[in-house]
Design an enzyme around this catalytic site. Structure first.
Site, PDB file in Angstrom:
ATOM      1  CG  LEU A  37      -2.122  -0.795   1.308  1.00  9.10           C
ATOM      2  CD1 LEU A  37      -2.680  -0.811   2.724  1.00  9.10           C
ATOM      3  CD2 LEU A  37      -3.129  -0.177   0.361  1.00  9.10           C
ATOM      4  CE  LYS A  62      13.065  -5.655   1.568  1.00 10.97           C
ATOM      5  NZ  LYS A  62      12.253  -6.037   2.737  1.00 10.97           N
ATOM      6  CG  ASP A  87      14.211  -1.189  11.983  1.00 10.05           C
ATOM      7  OD1 ASP A  87      13.013  -1.526  12.172  1.00 10.05           O
ATOM      8  OD2 ASP A  87      15.162  -1.981  12.067  1.00 10.05           O
ATOM      9  CB  SER A 167      -6.599   1.261  11.706  1.00  9.67           C
ATOM     10  OG  SER A 167      -7.001   0.301  12.655  1.00  9.67           O
ATOM     11  CE1 TYR A 201      -1.723  -6.500  10.931  1.00 12.25           C
ATOM     12  CE2 TYR A 201      -4.002  -7.169  10.661  1.00 12.25           C
ATOM     13  CZ  TYR A 201      -2.927  -6.403  10.269  1.00 12.25           C
ATOM     14  OH  TYR A 201      -3.066  -5.516   9.205  1.00 12.25           O
ATOM     15  CE  LYS A 205      -2.434  -2.716  11.597  1.00 16.61           C
ATOM     16  NZ  LYS A 205      -1.864  -1.554  10.917  1.00 16.61           N
TER      17      LYS A 205
HETATM   18  N1  LIG Z   1      -2.930  -5.801   3.019  1.00 14.82           N
HETATM   19  C1  LIG Z   1      -4.032  -5.869   3.753  1.00 14.82           C
HETATM   20  O1  LIG Z   1      -4.914  -6.695   3.493  1.00 14.82           O
HETATM   21  C2  LIG Z   1      -4.222  -4.932   4.898  1.00 14.82           C
HETATM   22  C3  LIG Z   1      -5.485  -4.863   5.503  1.00 14.82           C
HETATM   23  C4  LIG Z   1      -5.670  -3.986   6.565  1.00 14.82           C
HETATM   24  C5  LIG Z   1      -4.632  -3.193   6.976  1.00 14.82           C
HETATM   25  N2  LIG Z   1      -3.405  -3.300   6.384  1.00 14.82           N
HETATM   26  C6  LIG Z   1      -2.321  -2.457   6.877  1.00 14.82           C
HETATM   27  O2  LIG Z   1      -1.746  -1.768   5.785  1.00 14.82           O
HETATM   28  C7  LIG Z   1      -0.432  -1.365   6.139  1.00 14.82           C
HETATM   29  C8  LIG Z   1       0.502  -1.607   4.973  1.00 14.82           C
HETATM   30  O3  LIG Z   1       0.651  -2.992   4.815  1.00 14.82           O
HETATM   31  P1  LIG Z   1       0.668  -3.709   3.398  1.00 14.82           P
HETATM   32  O4  LIG Z   1      -0.605  -4.439   3.303  1.00 14.82           O
HETATM   33  O5  LIG Z   1       1.064  -2.770   2.340  1.00 14.82           O
HETATM   34  O6  LIG Z   1       1.789  -4.816   3.689  1.00 14.82           O
HETATM   35  P2  LIG Z   1       3.295  -4.977   3.174  1.00 14.82           P
HETATM   36  O7  LIG Z   1       3.292  -5.077   1.705  1.00 14.82           O
HETATM   37  O8  LIG Z   1       3.846  -6.089   3.982  1.00 14.82           O
HETATM   38  O9  LIG Z   1       3.984  -3.617   3.611  1.00 14.82           O
HETATM   39  C9  LIG Z   1       4.318  -3.351   4.944  1.00 14.82           C
HETATM   40  C10 LIG Z   1       5.359  -2.272   4.979  1.00 14.82           C
HETATM   41  O10 LIG Z   1       5.727  -2.018   6.349  1.00 14.82           O
HETATM   42  C11 LIG Z   1       7.140  -2.048   6.419  1.00 14.82           C
HETATM   43  N3  LIG Z   1       7.663  -2.420   7.727  1.00 14.82           N
HETATM   44  C12 LIG Z   1       7.484  -3.572   8.398  1.00 14.82           C
HETATM   45  N4  LIG Z   1       8.227  -3.584   9.509  1.00 14.82           N
HETATM   46  C13 LIG Z   1       8.898  -2.399   9.535  1.00 14.82           C
HETATM   47  C14 LIG Z   1       9.819  -1.835  10.420  1.00 14.82           C
HETATM   48  N5  LIG Z   1      10.272  -2.478  11.487  1.00 14.82           N
HETATM   49  N6  LIG Z   1      10.291  -0.599  10.158  1.00 14.82           N
HETATM   50  C15 LIG Z   1       9.877   0.065   9.055  1.00 14.82           C
HETATM   51  N7  LIG Z   1       9.015  -0.425   8.170  1.00 14.82           N
HETATM   52  C16 LIG Z   1       8.524  -1.652   8.409  1.00 14.82           C
HETATM   53  C17 LIG Z   1       7.562  -3.072   5.389  1.00 14.82           C
HETATM   54  O11 LIG Z   1       8.942  -2.963   5.102  1.00 14.82           O
HETATM   55  P3  LIG Z   1       9.780  -4.249   4.595  1.00 14.82           P
HETATM   56  O12 LIG Z   1       9.409  -4.459   3.165  1.00 14.82           O
HETATM   57  O13 LIG Z   1      11.197  -3.826   4.788  1.00 14.82           O
HETATM   58  O14 LIG Z   1       9.379  -5.396   5.454  1.00 14.82           O
HETATM   59  C18 LIG Z   1       6.649  -2.674   4.246  1.00 14.82           C
HETATM   60  O15 LIG Z   1       7.174  -1.560   3.578  1.00 14.82           O
HETATM   61  C19 LIG Z   1      -0.082  -2.133   7.408  1.00 14.82           C
HETATM   62  O16 LIG Z   1      -0.186  -1.266   8.521  1.00 14.82           O
HETATM   63  C20 LIG Z   1      -1.163  -3.196   7.482  1.00 14.82           C
HETATM   64  O17 LIG Z   1      -1.417  -3.596   8.795  1.00 14.82           O
HETATM   65  C21 LIG Z   1      -3.186  -4.138   5.353  1.00 14.82           C
END
Ligand SMILES: NC(=O)c1ccc[n+]([C@@H]2O[C@H](COP(=O)([O-])OP(=O)(O)OC[C@H]3O[C@@H](n4cnc5c(N)ncnc54)[C@H](OP(=O)(O)O)[C@@H]3O)[C@@H](O)[C@H]2O)c1
Length: 328
Positions: A37, A62, A87, A167, A201, A205
């Site tokens: 996202l 990255k 981080d 969230s 998780y 949230k």
């Molecule tokens: N996808 C869904 O279905 C969904 C639904 C509801 C909410 N969300 C929320 O949407 C948000 C974005 O997630 P996404 O779905 O896009 O997942 P994603 O593709 O896994 O992206 C997560 C991002 O967070 C970064 N991250 C994780 N740990 C970190 C750390 N210690 N320090 C800095 N950055 C860190 C990751 O970096 P790395 O690549 O280095 O790991 C990645 O850039 C999250 O808050 C998630 O909970 C997602």
């Protein structure tokens, strides 16, 4: 709110961003912007004419790849794309980025989007369960660190800046058993009491929701509009450690990252002051969980704020000015 309802809502049409939405001249900071996202949202911000888009990421390579990919899709966009190291497993890293942000001439939009879904217990070098630190504690600290810069920008430009938390609807799917503990954060940080990765998780949230709501209470909407939203299931890497079934669910039921990015910017740039302190889902302001809205929920919200303040103050006690950041 049921799981079936969530699945049904995946097929509800979501608003597309207005063609007229322009971020011309604006500076946007996005955490977790190297993928999922965050990356799709950064791309959209560049496409919408932002002057500066800061990819706050933990891995330089990255970040470089993300920047290149955005530049390729928008070769003539005016944006400067910066990569800042962040981080969230390190409070020091958060403090460093806060200091750096304070040097910015302006910060219009901060998107606190980075998150993890861990399927086993693990802890940060700071001593906190990974999800608890990344999704709540460090994200809360970052919000406090960015707030003065967001406020300064709004004073100088005469319009509210934006602070938006990613969230999830899953905040509704936990009983939040830790709510009755004397100290909820301490309880959440005990390995022997950790039962269920899915519940953890959802709890993190829910903490986002409580914390963003309390921050909104403490922040005038004329200065910074604080909001939080649910992107729905989006086909990203969030479930990278999950079983095949969950990953297939994301693939076939999840929204595209572009649709997810529309929801991020709908929450952070299209919706106005009416979204301050509010939860959004499918591009609409909606009620968060019954627990959040209950009398008990109001108490938990304040309790979480106080516990978070206590943890962060202890963790980063030696840092200049930390006492001030809670004076929001
Ligand atoms: N996808 C869904 O279905 C969904 C639904 C509801 C909410 N969300 C929320 O949407 C948000 C974005 O997630 P996404 O779905 O896009 O997942 P994603 O593709 O896994 O992206 C997560 C991002 O967070 C970064 N991250 C994780 N740990 C970190 C750390 N210690 N320090 C800095 N950055 C860190 C990751 O970096 P790395 O690549 O280095 O790991 C990645 O850039 C999250 O808050 C998630 O909970 C997602």
């Amino acid at each position: 709110m049921t799981l079936l309802g969530s699945i049904f809502r995946q097929f509800v049409s979501i608003p597309t961003l207005p063609a007229t939405l322009s971020l011309k001249g604006q500076t946007v900071l996005i955490t977790g912007a190297n993928t999922g996202l965050g990356l799709a949202t950064a791309r959209e911000c560049v496409g919408r004419g932002a002057a500066k888009v800061i990819l706050a990421v933990r891995d330089q390579a990255k970040g470089d790849a993300a920047k290149l990919s955005i530049q390729k899709s928008h070769p003539s966009a005016p944006a400067t794309i910066d990569i800042w190291h962040l981080d969230l497993l390190s409070f020091d890293s958060v403090l460093a980025i806060g200091k750096r942000a304070a040097q910015l001439p302006r910060l219009d939009i901060a998107l606190l989007n980075a998150g993890v879904f861990k399927f086993v217990w693990s802890t940060s070098p700071d001593g906190f369960e990974t999800g608890l630190q990344v999704n709540h504690l460090a994200t809360a600290l970052l919000a406090l660190e960015l707030l003065p810069t967001l406020k300064r920008t709004s004073k100088e430009l005469g319009s509210a800046s934006r602070l938006t938390f990613t969230s999830a609807e899953t905040h509704m799917f936990t009983k939040f058993e830790e709510q009755s503990a004397d100290n909820m954060l301490e309880q959440l940080n005990k390995e022997e009491l950790y039962k269920d990765a899915m519940d953890r998780y959802c709890v993190t949230k829910l903490l986002n929701v409580f914390w963003a709501r309390e921050l909104a209470v403490r922040t005038p909407r004329e200065e910074v509009i604080v909001s939080y939203f649910n992107p729905g299931a989006v086909d990203t890497g969030i479930h990278r450690d999950a079983n095949l079934l969950i990953r297939k669910f994301d693939r076939y039921v999840g929204r595209s990252v572009e649709q997810g990015a529309s929801l991020v910017l709908d929450a952070a740039a299209v919706k106005g002051p009416e979204s301050h302190g509010q939860y959004m889902s499918e591009g609409k302001i909606k009620p968060p969980s019954d627990l959040v809205l209950s009398e008990k929920g109001s108490k938990l919200q304040k309790k979480l704020w106080n516990e978070t303040e206590e943890v962060l103050k202890k963790q980063v006690a030696s840092t200049d000015g930390l006492g001030d950041i809670f004076n929001v």
